[in-house]
Design a protein around this motif. Structure first.
Motif, PDB file in Angstrom:
ATOM      1  N   VAL A 172      77.185  58.704  52.449  1.00 34.79           N
ATOM      2  CA  VAL A 172      77.547  58.991  53.835  1.00 34.79           C
ATOM      3  C   VAL A 172      78.178  57.739  54.426  1.00 34.79           C
ATOM      4  O   VAL A 172      77.967  56.623  53.934  1.00 34.79           O
ATOM      5  N   ALA A 173      78.970  57.940  55.484  1.00 37.98           N
ATOM      6  CA  ALA A 173      79.596  56.827  56.203  1.00 37.98           C
ATOM      7  C   ALA A 173      79.039  56.832  57.625  1.00 37.98           C
ATOM      8  O   ALA A 173      79.200  57.809  58.358  1.00 37.98           O
ATOM      9  N   TRP A 174      78.408  55.737  58.019  1.00 42.36           N
ATOM     10  CA  TRP A 174      77.600  55.676  59.241  1.00 42.36           C
ATOM     11  C   TRP A 174      78.106  54.558  60.150  1.00 42.36           C
ATOM     12  O   TRP A 174      78.283  53.419  59.711  1.00 42.36           O
ATOM     13  N   LEU A 175      78.369  54.944  61.385  1.00 42.12           N
ATOM     14  CA  LEU A 175      78.751  53.980  62.423  1.00 42.12           C
ATOM     15  C   LEU A 175      77.551  53.767  63.326  1.00 42.12           C
ATOM     16  O   LEU A 175      77.313  54.535  64.278  1.00 42.12           O
ATOM     17  N   PRO A 176      76.719  52.765  63.068  1.00 41.48           N
ATOM     18  CA  PRO A 176      75.463  52.622  63.819  1.00 41.48           C
ATOM     19  C   PRO A 176      75.673  52.330  65.302  1.00 41.48           C
ATOM     20  O   PRO A 176      74.880  52.782  66.137  1.00 41.48           O
ATOM     21  N   ARG A 177      76.720  51.586  65.644  1.00 51.86           N
ATOM     22  CA  ARG A 177      76.954  51.285  67.061  1.00 51.86           C
ATOM     23  C   ARG A 177      77.319  52.548  67.827  1.00 51.86           C
ATOM     24  O   ARG A 177      76.823  52.799  68.931  1.00 51.86           O
ATOM     25  N   GLN A 178      78.167  53.370  67.243  1.00 50.64           N
ATOM     26  CA  GLN A 178      78.636  54.585  67.912  1.00 50.64           C
ATOM     27  C   GLN A 178      77.756  55.801  67.596  1.00 50.64           C
ATOM     28  O   GLN A 178      77.918  56.858  68.208  1.00 50.64           O
ATOM     29  N   LYS A 179      76.866  55.668  66.616  1.00 47.93           N
ATOM     30  CA  LYS A 179      75.955  56.736  66.180  1.00 47.93           C
ATOM     31  C   LYS A 179      76.707  57.983  65.695  1.00 47.93           C
ATOM     32  O   LYS A 179      76.331  59.123  65.980  1.00 47.93           O
ATOM     33  N   VAL A 180      77.778  57.729  64.956  1.00 43.42           N
ATOM     34  CA  VAL A 180      78.581  58.796  64.366  1.00 43.42           C
ATOM     35  C   VAL A 180      78.399  58.764  62.853  1.00 43.42           C
ATOM     36  O   VAL A 180      78.500  57.692  62.237  1.00 43.42           O
ATOM     37  N   LEU A 181      78.158  59.922  62.257  1.00 43.40           N
ATOM     38  CA  LEU A 181      77.896  60.013  60.824  1.00 43.40           C
ATOM     39  C   LEU A 181      78.869  60.983  60.167  1.00 43.40           C
ATOM     40  O   LEU A 181      78.993  62.139  60.581  1.00 43.40           O
ATOM     41  N   TYR A 182      79.566  60.488  59.137  1.00 46.35           N
ATOM     42  CA  TYR A 182      80.325  61.346  58.229  1.00 46.35           C
ATOM     43  C   TYR A 182      79.403  61.642  57.051  1.00 46.35           C
ATOM     44  O   TYR A 182      79.144  60.771  56.224  1.00 46.35           O
ATOM     45  N   ALA A 183      78.907  62.877  56.987  1.00 49.65           N
ATOM     46  CA  ALA A 183      77.837  63.204  56.050  1.00 49.65           C
ATOM     47  C   ALA A 183      78.331  63.786  54.736  1.00 49.65           C
ATOM     48  O   ALA A 183      77.529  64.006  53.826  1.00 49.65           O
ATOM     49  N   GLY A 184      79.653  64.035  54.612  1.00 47.48           N
ATOM     50  CA  GLY A 184      80.117  64.707  53.404  1.00 47.48           C
ATOM     51  C   GLY A 184      79.407  66.037  53.232  1.00 47.48           C
ATOM     52  O   GLY A 184      78.961  66.662  54.205  1.00 47.48           O
ATOM     53  N   ASP A 185      79.259  66.484  52.006  1.00 44.99           N
ATOM     54  CA  ASP A 185      78.660  67.790  51.757  1.00 44.99           C
ATOM     55  C   ASP A 185      77.135  67.759  51.698  1.00 44.99           C
ATOM     56  O   ASP A 185      76.517  68.761  51.323  1.00 44.99           O
ATOM     57  N   LEU A 186      76.521  66.663  52.101  1.00 46.73           N
ATOM     58  CA  LEU A 186      75.064  66.654  52.229  1.00 46.73           C
ATOM     59  C   LEU A 186      74.604  67.498  53.402  1.00 46.73           C
ATOM     60  O   LEU A 186      73.449  67.956  53.432  1.00 46.73           O
ATOM     61  N   VAL A 187      75.473  67.694  54.381  1.00 42.04           N
ATOM     62  CA  VAL A 187      75.156  68.545  55.533  1.00 42.04           C
ATOM     63  C   VAL A 187      76.372  69.420  55.811  1.00 42.04           C
ATOM     64  O   VAL A 187      77.503  68.921  55.836  1.00 42.04           O
ATOM     65  N   GLU A 188      76.136  70.704  56.014  1.00 48.27           N
ATOM     66  CA  GLU A 188      77.207  71.615  56.411  1.00 48.27           C
ATOM     67  C   GLU A 188      76.848  72.210  57.772  1.00 48.27           C
ATOM     68  O   GLU A 188      75.687  72.550  58.016  1.00 48.27           O
ATOM     69  N   ALA A 189      77.830  72.328  58.649  1.00 48.67           N
ATOM     70  CA  ALA A 189      77.617  72.899  59.971  1.00 48.67           C
ATOM     71  C   ALA A 189      78.143  74.335  59.965  1.00 48.67           C
ATOM     72  O   ALA A 189      79.343  74.564  60.071  1.00 48.67           O
ATOM     73  N   GLU A 190      77.258  75.286  59.783  1.00 42.47           N
ATOM     74  CA  GLU A 190      77.615  76.700  59.732  1.00 42.47           C
ATOM     75  C   GLU A 190      78.687  76.979  58.687  1.00 42.47           C
ATOM     76  O   GLU A 190      79.662  77.692  58.928  1.00 42.47           O
TER      77      GLU A 190
END
Length: 320
Positions: A172-190
């Motif tokens: 995953v790619a995580w921006l801790p300051r902005q709290k934005v996460l690129y989760a790839g296919d570990l999480v799908e939104a609907e």
């Protein structure tokens, strides 16, 4: 019952793409259940996340991005090895292609077979398939965590391995300051999960625990819309977990009773369809999902390599 069209071979209609700007220099491109991509601006460079299936498809994404920034691509980050995520890499001209060390090993072990398999399953995504110059090889790998200093006051981008999940090597790619996460296919939104190369028990437990512990307030999953707000992000993670747990319960029950793979598929389909059946690629994915989980629960630790021939055999056995 008539056999369904193979995988997504009949899904030929164009999807509407939506480019969202989630903060200063934070971009996500979604497309009605097609693979998502993104980009993050550093002070004088770009980090792009995922590469799409072909250079032609990738160049269309880059043309949209170039309406907002002209910074050069220094890093191309690949969440995992699947062909529709990585084979467009040559379009980016990235100085560095980053992936988990296990992803590089998977490209070497099964990249060619996966290329043939995925392009046959999803021909619409393989736009101008002949433009792919060859396998995509990471030039920088890591095992647990890699931090990219974005420069200026932009903070860090943290690439994190959360454990085995969708594949052995998802990051995953995580921006801790902005709290934005690129989760790839570990999480799908609907959007339905593809688990044909997965480790269901790890994914549904410790891996998703680690993803949730990051505390994201915006999440770009592998497919589906961007999820915003901590409560909705956590809900997307738990939807993903529920899909996996229902599969484990239903396939496990059939195995324990001495049933067949076909029975496991039918029982799992019946259990999942009321909640998830309307989601993109549900019917496409489920035969491959159940086949892999059947193997996993039977003691086959690592996924059997999918080939175009094996794809068709499993589809004919289960989706008919």
């Amino acid at each position: 019952m008539a056999q369904k069209a193979f995988a997504s071979s009949a899904d030929l209609g164009e999807k509407t793409q939506t480019l969202e700007i989630l903060g200063d220099g934070i971009y996500a491109l979604t497309a009605e259940g097609d693979p998502n991509v993104g980009a993050i601006e550093g002070e004088d460079f770009l980090v792009c996340f995922e590469a799409l299936a072909t250079p032609v498809a990738a160049r269309e994404w880059l043309a949209m991005l170039r309406e907002h920034t002209r910074k050069p691509v220094r890093y191309l980050v690949l969440s995992h090895y699947h062909a529709v995520r990585v084979l467009g890499a040559s379009a980016f001209g990235a100085e560095v292609i980053v992936a988990h060390e296990k992803t590089r090993a998977l490209v070497a072990e099964r990249g060619l077979q996966d290329w043939e398999s995925e392009f046959a399953r999803m021909p619409r995504l393989a736009k101008a398939a002949g433009s792919v110059p060859g396998l995509t090889w990471p030039t920088l790998t890591f095992s647990d965590r890699l931090t990219i200093d974005l420069g200026g006051d932009r903070g860090d981008l943290v690439l994190q391995y959360c454990g085995r999940g969708h594949t052995e090597g998802d990051l995953v790619a995580w921006l801790p300051r902005q709290k934005v996460l690129y989760a790839g296919d570990l999480v799908e939104a609907e959007a339905a999960l593809y688990t044909g190369d997965a480790f269901h028990r790890d994914w549904s437990s410790s891996t998703l625990d680690n993803v949730r512990a990051l505390g994201a307030e915006a999440l770009i999953g592998g497919r589906g819309a961007v999820t915003k707000g901590r409560a909705d992000v956590d809900a997307a993670i738990e939807q993903t977990r529920d899909f996996l747990r229902v599969m484990i319960r239903e396939v496990g029950a059939v195995r324990d009773a001495g049933g067949t793979l076909k029975e496991a598929f039918e029982r799992t389909h019946a259990a999942l369809a009321p909640r998830y059946g309307r989601w993109p690629i549900f019917e496409h994915c489920l035969p491959f999902d159940v086949s892999r989980l059947w193997d996993e629960l039977g003691g086959i630790e690592r996924p059997v390599i999918w080939t175009a021939e094996r794809d068709r055999e499993v589809w004919a056995q289960l989706q008919s």
